[in-house]
Design an enzyme around this catalytic site. Structure first.
Site, PDB file in Angstrom:
ATOM      1  CB  ALA A  10      -0.949  -0.015   1.193  1.00 17.25           C
ATOM      2  CE  LYS A  61      -1.576 -11.784  -0.392  1.00 14.72           C
ATOM      3  NZ  LYS A  61      -1.194 -10.416  -0.466  1.00 14.72           N
ATOM      4  NE  ARG A 126      -0.584  -6.695   7.509  1.00 13.92           N
ATOM      5  CZ  ARG A 126      -1.800  -6.217   7.255  1.00 13.92           C
ATOM      6  NH1 ARG A 126      -2.824  -6.604   7.961  1.00 13.92           N
ATOM      7  NH2 ARG A 126      -1.989  -5.331   6.313  1.00 13.92           N
ATOM      8  CG  ASN A 127       0.549 -12.688   6.542  1.00 13.52           C
ATOM      9  OD1 ASN A 127      -0.135 -13.246   7.384  1.00 13.52           O
ATOM     10  ND2 ASN A 127       0.057 -11.734   5.752  1.00 13.52           N
ATOM     11  CE  LYS A 153      -6.522  -8.967  16.126  1.00  9.45           C
ATOM     12  NZ  LYS A 153      -5.951  -9.680  17.281  1.00  9.45           N
ATOM     13  CD  GLN A 155      -3.493 -10.163   5.989  1.00  9.92           C
ATOM     14  OE1 GLN A 155      -2.393 -10.481   6.429  1.00  9.92           O
ATOM     15  NE2 GLN A 155      -3.673  -9.070   5.266  1.00  9.92           N
TER      16      GLN A 155
END
Length: 206
Positions: A10, A61, A126-127, A153, A155
């Protein structure tokens, strides 16, 4: 429903840095209108009709990215991460062919929503970040979310749990060992060091 999905971190999009994206739209005329509305010089769009496939790529993904983070946290290199990306992509394609509305073609996975978004997520995001911290610290996913994500959060782990529920109900868990390993490590206490064993014994190598 029409879906927009791609390698679109983003803050880079907001800064006007060049990127691509995919619109999945079952109606060709509507897809053309949406492309005209969204496309700019630095935000290039491809329209495909497989909207379900485009959408499922965006969910799956994130599971693969958690696995990539595990590898980073365990100290493995780019060769290992490349294997995670490839094997993860194979499982994404297999899952979509089982559960998405046909047609599901391999070509859609070569669009930005597929392999490009997968690569971006496995090297940033973030994952991957939490997957690495999980392997390094031994802290729980919830604890790391609270400490590192400023209210956001994850995913990937949640999606792996939802996926595992589906796969169990269809008796297909063994067909998706990478997805399953992420779930077992995040929620069932499987040692993160065994993630590499999952890769070594992946059915793609048999």
């Amino acid at each position: 429903m029409t879906v927009l999905m791609g390698a679109n971190i983003a803050n880079e999009v907001a800064d006007g840095k060049f990127c691509e994206t995919t619109i999945g739209c079952k109606n060709k005329e509507q897809g053309k209108i949406l492309k005209d509305l969204f496309q700019t010089a630095n935000f290039r769009i491809t329209v495909v009709e497989e909207a379900d496939t485009v959408e499922i790529c965006g969910a799956l993904k994130n599971i693969v990215a958690v696995g990539a983070g595990f590898c980073d946290g365990l100290g493995f290199g780019d060769n290992t991460k490349a294997a995670v990306i490839r094997l993860g992509l194979m499982e994404m394609i297999a899952f979509a062919k089982l559960f998405c509305a046909p047609p599901v073609t391999s070509a859609t996975f070569l669009e930005s929503c597929g392999v490009a978004d997968l690569i971006t997520t496995c090297y940033g995001g973030r994952n991957r970040k939490i997957g690495e911290a999980f392997a390094r610290t031994g802290k729980s996913i919830e604890q790391l979310e609270n400490e590192m994500l400023n209210g956001q959060k994850l995913q990937g782990p949640q999606t792996s749990a939802e996926l595992n529920h589906i796969l169990k109900s269809k008796n297909m868990v063994e067909k998706f060992p990478l997805f399953t390993a992420v779930y077992l490590i995040c929620y069932e206490g499987k040692p993160v060091t065994e993630f590499i064993t999952c890769l070594q014994n992946h059915p793609e190598h048999m």
